[in-house]
Motif scaffolding. Structure first.
Motif, PDB file in Angstrom:
ATOM      1  N   GLY A 100     -28.374  45.916 -36.196  1.00 12.41           N
ATOM      2  CA  GLY A 100     -29.534  45.046 -36.311  1.00 12.41           C
ATOM      3  C   GLY A 100     -29.430  44.125 -37.511  1.00 12.41           C
ATOM      4  O   GLY A 100     -28.669  44.367 -38.441  1.00 12.41           O
ATOM      5  N   SER A 101     -30.207  43.070 -37.482  1.00 12.39           N
ATOM      6  CA  SER A 101     -30.164  42.071 -38.548  1.00 12.39           C
ATOM      7  C   SER A 101     -31.001  42.501 -39.752  1.00 12.39           C
ATOM      8  O   SER A 101     -32.112  43.002 -39.606  1.00 12.39           O
ATOM      9  N   TRP A 102     -30.458  42.260 -40.928  1.00 12.32           N
ATOM     10  CA  TRP A 102     -31.210  42.488 -42.162  1.00 12.32           C
ATOM     11  C   TRP A 102     -32.301  41.417 -42.316  1.00 12.32           C
ATOM     12  O   TRP A 102     -33.290  41.632 -43.009  1.00 12.32           O
ATOM     13  N   ALA A 103     -32.121  40.281 -41.688  1.00 12.55           N
ATOM     14  CA  ALA A 103     -33.019  39.146 -41.877  1.00 12.55           C
ATOM     15  C   ALA A 103     -34.270  39.212 -41.011  1.00 12.55           C
ATOM     16  O   ALA A 103     -35.147  38.362 -41.135  1.00 12.55           O
ATOM     17  N   THR A 104     -34.383  40.211 -40.152  1.00 16.64           N
ATOM     18  CA  THR A 104     -35.531  40.326 -39.265  1.00 16.64           C
ATOM     19  C   THR A 104     -36.533  41.320 -39.824  1.00 16.64           C
ATOM     20  O   THR A 104     -36.175  42.466 -40.121  1.00 16.64           O
ATOM     21  N   VAL A 105     -37.767  40.911 -39.959  1.00 18.13           N
ATOM     22  CA  VAL A 105     -38.822  41.804 -40.444  1.00 18.13           C
ATOM     23  C   VAL A 105     -39.111  42.855 -39.370  1.00 18.13           C
ATOM     24  O   VAL A 105     -39.282  42.525 -38.203  1.00 18.13           O
ATOM     25  N   ASP A 106     -39.163  44.112 -39.783  1.00 19.44           N
ATOM     26  CA  ASP A 106     -39.559  45.193 -38.871  1.00 19.44           C
ATOM     27  C   ASP A 106     -41.090  45.211 -38.878  1.00 19.44           C
ATOM     28  O   ASP A 106     -41.713  45.664 -39.837  1.00 19.44           O
ATOM     29  N   SER A 107     -41.684  44.686 -37.828  1.00 25.72           N
ATOM     30  CA  SER A 107     -43.144  44.494 -37.812  1.00 25.72           C
ATOM     31  C   SER A 107     -43.902  45.808 -37.907  1.00 25.72           C
ATOM     32  O   SER A 107     -44.966  45.872 -38.528  1.00 25.72           O
ATOM     33  N   GLU A 108     -43.391  46.871 -37.308  1.00 25.22           N
ATOM     34  CA  GLU A 108     -44.075  48.170 -37.397  1.00 25.22           C
ATOM     35  C   GLU A 108     -44.118  48.651 -38.848  1.00 25.22           C
ATOM     36  O   GLU A 108     -45.182  49.023 -39.360  1.00 25.22           O
ATOM     37  N   LEU A 109     -42.973  48.605 -39.519  1.00 23.01           N
ATOM     38  CA  LEU A 109     -42.939  49.036 -40.919  1.00 23.01           C
ATOM     39  C   LEU A 109     -43.777  48.113 -41.801  1.00 23.01           C
ATOM     40  O   LEU A 109     -44.444  48.572 -42.732  1.00 23.01           O
ATOM     41  N   TRP A 110     -43.742  46.827 -41.510  1.00 28.70           N
ATOM     42  CA  TRP A 110     -44.519  45.869 -42.308  1.00 28.70           C
ATOM     43  C   TRP A 110     -46.011  46.196 -42.220  1.00 28.70           C
ATOM     44  O   TRP A 110     -46.710  46.225 -43.216  1.00 28.70           O
ATOM     45  N   LEU A 111     -46.477  46.458 -41.006  1.00 29.31           N
ATOM     46  CA  LEU A 111     -47.893  46.798 -40.831  1.00 29.31           C
ATOM     47  C   LEU A 111     -48.249  48.111 -41.513  1.00 29.31           C
ATOM     48  O   LEU A 111     -49.323  48.254 -42.093  1.00 29.31           O
ATOM     49  N   ILE A 112     -47.353  49.073 -41.454  1.00 30.91           N
ATOM     50  CA  ILE A 112     -47.626  50.377 -42.057  1.00 30.91           C
ATOM     51  C   ILE A 112     -47.643  50.295 -43.580  1.00 30.91           C
ATOM     52  O   ILE A 112     -48.557  50.811 -44.225  1.00 30.91           O
ATOM     53  N   TYR A 113     -46.649  49.652 -44.169  1.00 25.86           N
ATOM     54  CA  TYR A 113     -46.479  49.729 -45.616  1.00 25.86           C
ATOM     55  C   TYR A 113     -47.008  48.543 -46.410  1.00 25.86           C
ATOM     56  O   TYR A 113     -47.495  48.716 -47.516  1.00 25.86           O
ATOM     57  N   ILE A 114     -46.912  47.361 -45.883  1.00 29.43           N
ATOM     58  CA  ILE A 114     -47.327  46.193 -46.658  1.00 29.43           C
ATOM     59  C   ILE A 114     -48.825  45.940 -46.514  1.00 29.43           C
ATOM     60  O   ILE A 114     -49.503  45.613 -47.460  1.00 29.43           O
ATOM     61  N   ASN A 115     -49.366  46.129 -45.332  1.00 30.88           N
ATOM     62  CA  ASN A 115     -50.783  45.863 -45.110  1.00 30.88           C
ATOM     63  C   ASN A 115     -51.676  47.075 -45.313  1.00 30.88           C
ATOM     64  O   ASN A 115     -52.854  47.011 -45.077  1.00 30.88           O
ATOM     65  N   ASP A 116     -51.124  48.211 -45.750  1.00 26.90           N
ATOM     66  CA  ASP A 116     -51.904  49.438 -45.891  1.00 26.90           C
ATOM     67  C   ASP A 116     -52.480  49.530 -47.295  1.00 26.90           C
ATOM     68  O   ASP A 116     -51.792  49.869 -48.247  1.00 26.90           O
ATOM     69  N   SER A 117     -53.764  49.262 -47.432  1.00 20.22           N
ATOM     70  CA  SER A 117     -54.394  49.297 -48.748  1.00 20.22           C
ATOM     71  C   SER A 117     -54.664  50.713 -49.224  1.00 20.22           C
ATOM     72  O   SER A 117     -55.019  50.928 -50.372  1.00 20.22           O
ATOM     73  N   THR A 118     -54.503  51.717 -48.359  1.00 20.70           N
ATOM     74  CA  THR A 118     -54.744  53.112 -48.756  1.00 20.70           C
ATOM     75  C   THR A 118     -53.462  53.789 -49.202  1.00 20.70           C
ATOM     76  O   THR A 118     -53.439  54.992 -49.398  1.00 20.70           O
ATOM     77  N   GLU A 119     -52.392  53.052 -49.439  1.00 21.90           N
ATOM     78  CA  GLU A 119     -51.075  53.619 -49.709  1.00 21.90           C
ATOM     79  C   GLU A 119     -51.059  54.582 -50.892  1.00 21.90           C
ATOM     80  O   GLU A 119     -50.387  55.594 -50.854  1.00 21.90           O
ATOM     81  N   ASN A 120     -51.789  54.303 -51.947  1.00 16.63           N
ATOM     82  CA  ASN A 120     -51.725  55.149 -53.132  1.00 16.63           C
ATOM     83  C   ASN A 120     -52.745  56.274 -53.141  1.00 16.63           C
ATOM     84  O   ASN A 120     -52.810  57.029 -54.091  1.00 16.63           O
ATOM     85  N   LYS A 121     -53.579  56.383 -52.130  1.00 19.30           N
ATOM     86  CA  LYS A 121     -54.567  57.449 -52.092  1.00 19.30           C
ATOM     87  C   LYS A 121     -53.932  58.711 -51.555  1.00 19.30           C
ATOM     88  O   LYS A 121     -53.154  58.680 -50.620  1.00 19.30           O
ATOM     89  N   ASN A 122     -54.298  59.845 -52.125  1.00 24.75           N
ATOM     90  CA  ASN A 122     -53.682  61.106 -51.738  1.00 24.75           C
ATOM     91  C   ASN A 122     -54.456  61.735 -50.585  1.00 24.75           C
ATOM     92  O   ASN A 122     -55.374  62.500 -50.784  1.00 24.75           O
ATOM     93  N   TYR A 123     -54.066  61.401 -49.367  1.00 21.18           N
ATOM     94  CA  TYR A 123     -54.674  61.977 -48.180  1.00 21.18           C
ATOM     95  C   TYR A 123     -53.902  63.184 -47.680  1.00 21.18           C
ATOM     96  O   TYR A 123     -54.340  63.883 -46.815  1.00 21.18           O
TER      97      TYR A 123
END
Length: 174
Positions: A100-123
């Motif tokens: 796979g290409s390094w230049a292609t954004v993995d949309s699933e991972l992007w949505l999980i990690y970049i757009n997740d504002s709860t990332e630092n909360k300990n759930y």
């Protein structure tokens, strides 16, 4: 990636330790003390990685530059370490499918990690996880290399990358 920065660490910190586990002597590798928590340190490590990788794959140089740009954009867009987790999971996926290409954004991972504002909360205490992708053999990078995962609903298995037991790789006796 942090291993690429190991030359900045004293050499005796990486020596394995002799420990007693379950009544037996075992050799335990020391956890990597060099951790990446800033985009600047990650960029330094990634430049070293790119230099090594492009010796074998010179045709991928432009893709790697684009990938660095993607990660740096992710770091600008989120106030937590989502960009770091995106990178770790992306590289794990690349290990499984290196074509796979390094230049292609993995949309699933992007949505999980970049757009997740709860990332630092300990759930999640780290001992259990909600594995929504039960058919997957992918293992959680945060759980393995940081000892726990803070995702509310982690899509990856919380088992050791090395031996598939219920502990992180940083405490693996093998």
């Amino acid at each position: 990636m942090a291993i690429l920065l190991a030359q900045h660490m004293p050499s005796d910190t990486n020596r394995p330790k002799l420990v007693v586990q379950n009544g037996q002597l075992a050799l335990q590798s020391a956890p990597n003390q060099s951790k990446i928590f800033s985009i600047e340190v990650w960029t330094t490590a990634f430049i070293i990685f790119t230099s090594i990788y492009c010796n074998l794959h010179p045709e991928r140089f432009q893709e790697l530059l684009k990938y660095m740009s993607i990660i740096r954009l992710g770091a600008k867009r989120c106030n937590n370490l989502g960009w770091k987790h995106y990178d770790e999971q992306f590289r794990l996926r690349k290990a499984i499918d290196p074509n796979g290409s390094w230049a292609t954004v993995d949309s699933e991972l992007w949505l999980i990690y970049i757009n997740d504002s709860t990332e630092n909360k300990n759930y999640n205490s780290g001992s259990t996880s909600v594995n929504m992708n039960t058919g997957s053999n992918l293992k959680c990078y945060a759980f393995n290399y940081e000892g726990n995962c803070f995702k509310q609903a982690c899509f990856y298995k919380h088992v050791c990358i090395r031996c598939n037991a219920g502990h992180p790789i940083i405490t693996c006796p093998f």
